[in-house]
Design an enzyme around this catalytic site. Structure first.
Site, PDB file in Angstrom:
ATOM      1  N   ASP A 127      48.207  53.426  22.798  1.00 51.95           N
ATOM      2  CA  ASP A 127      49.586  53.301  23.278  1.00 51.95           C
ATOM      3  C   ASP A 127      50.249  54.682  23.334  1.00 51.95           C
ATOM      4  O   ASP A 127      49.781  55.644  22.710  1.00 51.95           O
ATOM      5  CB  ASP A 127      50.340  52.387  22.302  1.00 51.95           C
TER       6      ASP A 127
ATOM      7  N   ASP B  62      55.309  45.308  29.105  1.00 47.49           N
ATOM      8  CA  ASP B  62      55.769  44.616  27.899  1.00 47.49           C
ATOM      9  C   ASP B  62      56.526  43.349  28.256  1.00 47.49           C
ATOM     10  O   ASP B  62      56.886  42.578  27.365  1.00 47.49           O
ATOM     11  CB  ASP B  62      56.688  45.538  27.084  1.00 47.49           C
TER      12      ASP B  62
HETATM   13  C1  DGJ Z   1      54.477  49.113  23.202  1.00 46.61           C
HETATM   14  C2  DGJ Z   1      53.387  48.205  23.695  1.00 46.61           C
HETATM   15  O1  DGJ Z   1      53.481  48.027  25.071  1.00 46.61           O
HETATM   16  C3  DGJ Z   1      53.488  46.881  22.955  1.00 46.61           C
HETATM   17  O2  DGJ Z   1      52.547  45.982  23.470  1.00 46.61           O
HETATM   18  C4  DGJ Z   1      53.299  47.130  21.497  1.00 46.61           C
HETATM   19  O3  DGJ Z   1      51.997  47.617  21.277  1.00 46.61           O
HETATM   20  C5  DGJ Z   1      54.336  48.118  20.995  1.00 46.61           C
HETATM   21  N1  DGJ Z   1      54.337  49.316  21.768  1.00 46.61           N
HETATM   22  C6  DGJ Z   1      54.074  48.450  19.544  1.00 46.61           C
HETATM   23  O4  DGJ Z   1      54.915  49.420  19.072  1.00 46.61           O
END
Ligand code: DGJ
Length: 709
Positions: free
Chosen positions: A457, A526
């Site tokens: 990420d 997200d």
């Molecule tokens: C952003 C990601 O897109 C989410 O799926 C998750 O992993 C969060 N970060 C965690 O902080």
């Protein structure tokens, strides 16, 4: 016909792909010029097209603004330069002097043409690379600039390639825009006269724009018409400039960095711009998407033949409240649904109980994992699933041991604030010691715990992107950061070939052909609301294949939008990509768990079609009409329809939907109902999908070709 040929008389090179051609030549001044990009040509036909044509002359025109393979800053050129150079004596121009060419067809399936040049006065060398394959219409272009002198040179712009379109009656630009949780919104508008800049200044590919475009003459449809499309394989800041000139021409230039780029080239140093790929199709936007998907599956993804496992991800279920017992409980429920890969998201390490602390400290939190991750990994493996772990290796919370030990490891300018976003700063990955530390840490993490999958990420845009203490460091940071990022991932994969990686950047902030060449899938957004996802997935799939598009079923009301959508609809939308589940399974009823297990099993029956089949978008996302996509096996033996209707309007019957790409004269049996349909009826007249009445109605129809008796 050879993939690459050269007509010495006219000085024309011809590149040939299965259905297209690309031709270029060097003009009287020595500059590489575009000749043609479109349907297949013979060398003789390309020579005819190469005949010079008179161009408008006035003392204000100079060289045509569109039509060179890499327009430089120099001479009488007034369009956006692809190459802009500054020499130590202050001179800014580049003058083309051809020094040779190479045509390599080393492999029977791939060929490369390299044209080499130098500046007429300065020891600066430029090589234009063109790679073609026998199984794709995609042409991969890139540029390499080398300082062969003993004085430094600065590249103020060093694009990968410029693409020239033929003269069309009009020009229309398709691309995506967006923001966090609203990525990949497809836009299709007339290309304005002047210069249209698509860019990311954020250091990552970005949610706001994605480095691809499609251009047509305004009449192309999903299935018909000529479309030219390009995509840049780069995961940092980038810029694509589309230019439409008053005299009716259009072209593109694209590469790394944005305004104010300044790449130092020391004596002997080389700058290799990333690939900028392009394709032409006369099969409309659907044809362009299919060509990109096929190319990604054949030439980009590291493991294209694998099917993506059904994964579970803990993020929406537990947030930062991660511990061994809670994760084990979720894992048991996930395994019972048929999940194959269990991913523990953020919150498992250091002092990470919120987004304010712990980032950078990649050791399991002792209060929540007293015996480390081993017992959880063991339990997940014992349940028959692979184990995945979330990491964010490029960032650090100021409240972390890592930052306390190495405050100088973040990108910053001395004396300026270090702006926090999500309470975090960005590590300067351009520094070799930082990248090596991350590589070492991840190697140990993956090795010590038997981790099968990393969700990689990156949750913020760059700011104050400085590299103090190193001369030219700040100018070098952008490209070096991405190269070291790629290097760490490549090294991890080489050391552990079974490791699989998901690219994530707060959802879809880092999806591009560069990162996809070294990861296995990407987290598209997200936003897990099924209604919003329909549009996001529609945009994502314009270029990137469903095999890479992570898509979860989560809880309702949706955490982001508050919308409640039936479980079946949520599944059917997520089944259009690499299916995952992200809800709190501890709260799902027995009925929901049963229905979910059935839908997971159904997905496993058809995922080879979704992930490796041909995509036909039969009707695009809409508020009240069904949106239908079709995935067909390469041998047309099976096909899958996924249909979603958000709102039922006026009780009107839905018209039948015409399928595509079936075996003519064959019969197809509906795997669920047993009904048999003739291909000619399905493709010529259509199929009634009989969606259940009401809002949020959806269906998955799997048709299997009958074998001849
Ligand atoms: C952003 C990601 O897109 C989410 O799926 C998750 O992993 C969060 N970060 C965690 O902080």
């Amino acid at each position: 016909m050879s993939m690459i040929s050269f007509a010495p008389g006219a000085g024309v090179w011809l590149l040939v792909t299965p259905d297209t051609s690309y031709a270029l030549r060097i003009d009287e001044s020595g500059a590489p010029c575009h000749v043609a990009w479109g349907p297949r040509l013979t060398l003789e036909e390309a020579e005819e097209l190469a005949a010079p044509r008179p161009s408008a002359t006035s003392s204000f025109e100079g060289r045509p603004a569109v039509g060179e393979e890499l327009p430089v800053d120099g001479g009488t050129r007034y369009g956006p330069p692809s190459l802009q150079v500054r020499f130590t004596d202050g001179s800014r121009a580049f003058e083309w002097e051809p020094t040779g060419h190479r045509m390599d067809e080393n492999s029977p399936r791939t060929g490369e043409l390299v044209l080499t040049f130098r500046d007429r006065r300065y020891p600066l060398h430029v090589a234009l690379h063109y790679r073609v394959h026998t199984d794709t219409d995609v042409i991969e272009r890139r540029t390499v600039v080398r300082n062969a002198g003993d004085q430094p040179v600065t590249l103020l712009r060093a694009d990968s390639a410029a693409w020239t379109l033929p003269s069309l009656r009009d020009y229309r630009l398709s691309h995506v825009t967006g923001q966090w949780s609203a990525e990949s919104q497809l836009r299709r508008d007339q290309l304005p006269y002047g210069e249209t800049v698509l860019t990311s200044r954020r250091g990552i590919t970005s949610h706001h724009a994605n480095p691809w475009v499609m251009l047509d003459d305004g009449t192309a449809t999903e299935e018909h018409g000529r479309v030219w499309s390009t995509a840049l394989a780069w995961s940092g800041s980038w810029r694509i400039t589309a230019q439409r000139t008053p005299d009716g021409r259009a072209g593109l230039t694209g590469g790394i960095g944005h305004d104010g780029t300044s790449v130092p080239l020391d004596p002997g140093e080389e700058f290799a711009a990333p690939p900028f790929l392009g394709l032409f199709t006369d099969g409309g936007f659907g044809g362009a998407s299919r060509a990109w998907h096929a190319h990604a599956l054949a030439h980009v993804l590291p493991h294209p033949d694998e099917v993506a496992p059904v994964l579970y991800n803990s993020w929406e279920a537990t947030g930062f409240d991660v511990d061994e017992a809670g994760q084990k409980a979720l894992a048991e429920r996930a395994a019972a649904l048929g999940v194959e890969l269990y991913v523990v998201d953020d919150g498992w390490f250091g002092a990470r109980r919120s987004d304010r602390a712990g980032l950078g400290d990649w050791t399991p939190a002792p209060d929540r994992f007293p015996d480390g991750l081993g017992p959880l990994v063991g339990a997940v493996h014992a349940l028959g699933m692979r184990f995945g772990l979330w990491v964010e290796p490029e960032a650090v919370n100021p409240d972390s041991d890592l930052y306390r030990q190495h405050p100088d490891w973040v990108m910053h300018f001395p004396g300026r604030p270090r702006s926090e976003l999500r309470h975090q700063l960005v590590l300067n990955f351009a520094r070799r010691d930082v990248a090596d530390w991350v590589h070492d840490r991840l190697t140990r993490l993956v090795g010590d715990h038997g981790i099968d999958f990393l969700k990689w990420d990156m949750n913020r845009a760059f700011s104050e992107a400085g590299w103090p203490g190193r001369q030219d460091g700040t100018d070098r940071l952008g490209p070096a950061y991405v190269r070291n990022l790629y290097g760490v991932i490549d090294r991890l994969r080489a050391d552990r070939p079974t490791l699989r990686i998901e690219s994530c950047s707060g959802g879809g902030g880092r999806v591009d052909l560069g990162i996809l060449s070294r990861t296995d899938q990407a987290w598209a957004s997200d936003n897990t609301d099924a209604a919003d996802r329909m549009g996001i997935q529609h945009g994502y799939g314009q270029v990137y294949p469903a095999r890479t598009m992570g898509s979860w079923v989560t809880d309702v009301p949706n955490q982001l939008t508050g919308r409640t959508v039936p479980l079946r609809f949520r599944f059917h939308v997520a089944m259009a990509g690499a299916l995952g589940i992200g809800g709190d399974l501890r709260r799902w009823s027995e009925d929901e768990l049963r229905e979910a297990a059935t839908l997971v099993a159904e997905y496993k029956d058809v995922r080879h079609l979704v992930q490796h089949g041909r995509l036909d978008r039969l009707s695009p996302p809409s508020d009240d009409a069904p949106s239908v996509v079709q995935y067909t096996a390469p041998d047309t033996s099976e096909t899958l329809l996924l249909a979603w209707r958000r709102t039922a309007r006026h009780g009107s019957p839905q018209p039948p939907v015409r399928l595509r790409g079936l075996t003519p004269e064959a019969r197809y049996r509906d795997a669920r109902t047993g009904a048999v349909h003739q291909a000619a009826v399905l493709t010529g007249y259509g199929m009634h999908l009989d969606l259940p009445p009401g809002d949020w109605s959806s269906a998955a129809v799997h048709l299997i070709r009958e074998t001849e008796a």
